[in-house]
Design a protein around this motif. Sequence first.
Motif, PDB file in Angstrom:
ATOM      1  N   LEU A 109       0.827  -1.200   0.000  1.00 39.16           N
ATOM      2  CA  LEU A 109       0.000   0.000   0.000  1.00 39.16           C
ATOM      3  C   LEU A 109       0.865   1.256   0.000  1.00 39.16           C
ATOM      4  N   LEU A 110       0.324   2.317  -0.567  1.00 35.62           N
ATOM      5  CA  LEU A 110       0.845   3.660  -0.393  1.00 35.62           C
ATOM      6  C   LEU A 110      -0.299   4.550   0.055  1.00 35.62           C
ATOM      7  N   GLY A 111       0.035   5.669   0.675  1.00 36.53           N
ATOM      8  CA  GLY A 111      -0.983   6.496   1.282  1.00 36.53           C
ATOM      9  C   GLY A 111      -1.660   7.453   0.334  1.00 36.53           C
ATOM     10  N   ILE A 133       2.847   3.792   3.956  1.00 34.91           N
ATOM     11  CA  ILE A 133       3.753   4.925   3.800  1.00 34.91           C
ATOM     12  C   ILE A 133       2.972   6.057   3.164  1.00 34.91           C
ATOM     13  N   GLU A 134       2.825   7.167   3.876  1.00 32.24           N
ATOM     14  CA  GLU A 134       1.992   8.260   3.387  1.00 32.24           C
ATOM     15  C   GLU A 134       2.838   9.415   2.853  1.00 32.24           C
ATOM     16  N   PRO A 135       2.469   9.947   1.680  1.00 32.02           N
ATOM     17  CA  PRO A 135       3.233  11.033   1.083  1.00 32.02           C
ATOM     18  C   PRO A 135       2.921  12.397   1.681  1.00 32.02           C
ATOM     19  N   SER A 136       1.755  12.558   2.275  1.00 30.28           N
ATOM     20  CA  SER A 136       1.385  13.823   2.903  1.00 30.28           C
ATOM     21  C   SER A 136       0.406  13.529   4.021  1.00 30.28           C
ATOM     22  N   GLY A 137       0.169  14.540   4.846  1.00 28.93           N
ATOM     23  CA  GLY A 137      -0.726  14.335   5.976  1.00 28.93           C
ATOM     24  C   GLY A 137       0.050  14.145   7.256  1.00 28.93           C
ATOM     25  N   LYS A 148       2.339   0.567  14.184  1.00 25.37           N
ATOM     26  CA  LYS A 148       3.693   0.026  14.043  1.00 25.37           C
ATOM     27  C   LYS A 148       4.199   0.024  12.596  1.00 25.37           C
ATOM     28  N   ARG A 149       3.289   0.184  11.642  1.00 27.64           N
ATOM     29  CA  ARG A 149       3.691   0.043  10.231  1.00 27.64           C
ATOM     30  C   ARG A 149       3.444   1.331   9.440  1.00 27.64           C
ATOM     31  N   LEU A 150       3.349   2.445  10.148  1.00 26.28           N
ATOM     32  CA  LEU A 150       3.054   3.743   9.543  1.00 26.28           C
ATOM     33  C   LEU A 150       4.331   4.571   9.433  1.00 26.28           C
ATOM     34  N   PHE A 151       4.561   5.177   8.242  1.00 24.00           N
ATOM     35  CA  PHE A 151       5.728   6.024   8.021  1.00 24.00           C
ATOM     36  C   PHE A 151       5.332   7.242   7.200  1.00 24.00           C
ATOM     37  N   PHE A 152       5.860   8.397   7.609  1.00 23.91           N
ATOM     38  CA  PHE A 152       5.588   9.642   6.909  1.00 23.91           C
ATOM     39  C   PHE A 152       6.773   9.975   6.012  1.00 23.91           C
ATOM     40  N   ALA A 153       6.491  10.239   4.720  1.00 24.18           N
ATOM     41  CA  ALA A 153       7.569  10.403   3.736  1.00 24.18           C
ATOM     42  C   ALA A 153       7.882  11.866   3.452  1.00 24.18           C
ATOM     43  N   GLN A 154       7.845  12.710   4.490  1.00 25.84           N
ATOM     44  CA  GLN A 154       8.324  14.084   4.391  1.00 25.84           C
ATOM     45  C   GLN A 154       9.271  14.339   5.554  1.00 25.84           C
ATOM     46  N   ALA A 327       7.781   8.752  -1.158  1.00 24.52           N
ATOM     47  CA  ALA A 327       7.109   7.604  -0.530  1.00 24.52           C
ATOM     48  C   ALA A 327       7.452   6.306  -1.248  1.00 24.52           C
ATOM     49  N   THR A 328       7.491   6.352  -2.584  1.00 24.19           N
ATOM     50  CA  THR A 328       7.832   5.143  -3.336  1.00 24.19           C
ATOM     51  C   THR A 328       9.294   4.765  -3.148  1.00 24.19           C
ATOM     52  N   GLN A 329      10.171   5.763  -3.000  1.00 25.69           N
ATOM     53  CA  GLN A 329      11.584   5.467  -2.727  1.00 25.69           C
ATOM     54  C   GLN A 329      11.740   4.769  -1.382  1.00 25.69           C
TER      55      GLN A 329
END
Length: 407
Positions: A109-111, A133-137, A148-154, A327-329
């Motif tokens: 999944l991606l956010g 992995i969320e790109p914004s928010g 446990k599996r949540l990551f913010f990509a900023q 996020a994809t990286q």
Amino acid sequence: MQRRIPQLSRRTLLLGTGAVLLSACGSGASGAGGTGLIRIGASLPLTGPVADVSKPGYQGYQAWQKKINASGGLLGRQVEFVVLDDGFDQNTVVANYNRLISQDRVDLLLGTFSSFLNLPASTVAERHGMLYIEPSGGAAEIFERGLKRLFFAQPGTTEDVPDRFVDYITSLPAADRPATAAYSTQNDPSADVPVKLFQERFEKLGIRTVHRSDYPAETANFDTLAAAIGQAAPDLVVHGAVTADGVGMIRSFQKVGFSPKFLFQTKSPSDPLTFPDGIGTGNTEGIFTTAAWHPSAKTPGNAEFVAAYKAQFNEDPTEDAASSYTATQVLEAGVQAVGRIDQDAIAEWLHANSVPTVSGTLAWDERGVPKASMLLVQWQKEKIEVVAPAEAATTSSVVRPKPGWTS
């Protein structure tokens, strides 16, 4: 104002109930450990009030897909995206992620976009044991639930947004600081949380609040709000804008003849395409915002990303495009390091390692919050320039006070 509905690439295929299937090599078997396609699911607000944000964000995903498939794929397998339209609706985004996991049986999944949508969507992913992995928010409440599996990509979250601008105002001689301030925000945690923090910190500096308001996401006419702010005549306006509302508020300021000495807007001014078109190119001068990314940044692979994106879409990438690509990286780094699609193993690896991205090298705490910081940027001479921190600055000057509107 009217919201623009993004046009999908000619290479996309619209499927039935709002699903978009992006594939570079046709259909095939999927699933962890398989030999066919790796299918990545996401729900995006392709229609609705933040469609303008979603379009370049969607294209950021597509840019990475083209690159990874051209280089042999992820784990040697071609990547296919399954994207659903949520129309910026929380109930729909929950239904979409449940469908992606339970019916479409995507591998990863991606956010989506905005804290408003990522808050419930990340809950669905966690309940199903899926990496998210969320790109914004970057609203703080998203990361306070023990996922446990949540990551913010900023590089930073909403709580970091005020830091550099408050530092800048603090650095000014007392006589040059704003004496009064107005605060208005969309009812979205990505906007109202930092605006609240701005107000608290500026009031501690002795800057008197003369106006405070909020409004729903569907607000299209800002004339009444702009008139109320203009009547209060603040030196500084802090506006919690998510997307087109940033343009709408400035248009109304122009209409009522009000221009503050300092103007900071969240999010909206970081779009180099729609923002100047919406308010008039000459009217961008001196407006502040924060950014997670800059096209001139000397970050790993950034120059290549900017060139490839422009070649693919015939336009420069926006911050939203870069955040999706980031996020994809992050996802790619975790999957390649683990060597298989194992949600928990990938999450464990990301918690323990850093990932070089076009938004800088990212590392995360136990909540999935990045350990870096945002950039303070300002529109100068029709360009977005980084003014802080000094080591990342693209200019040594700051425009102060903000010039009046040109029309």
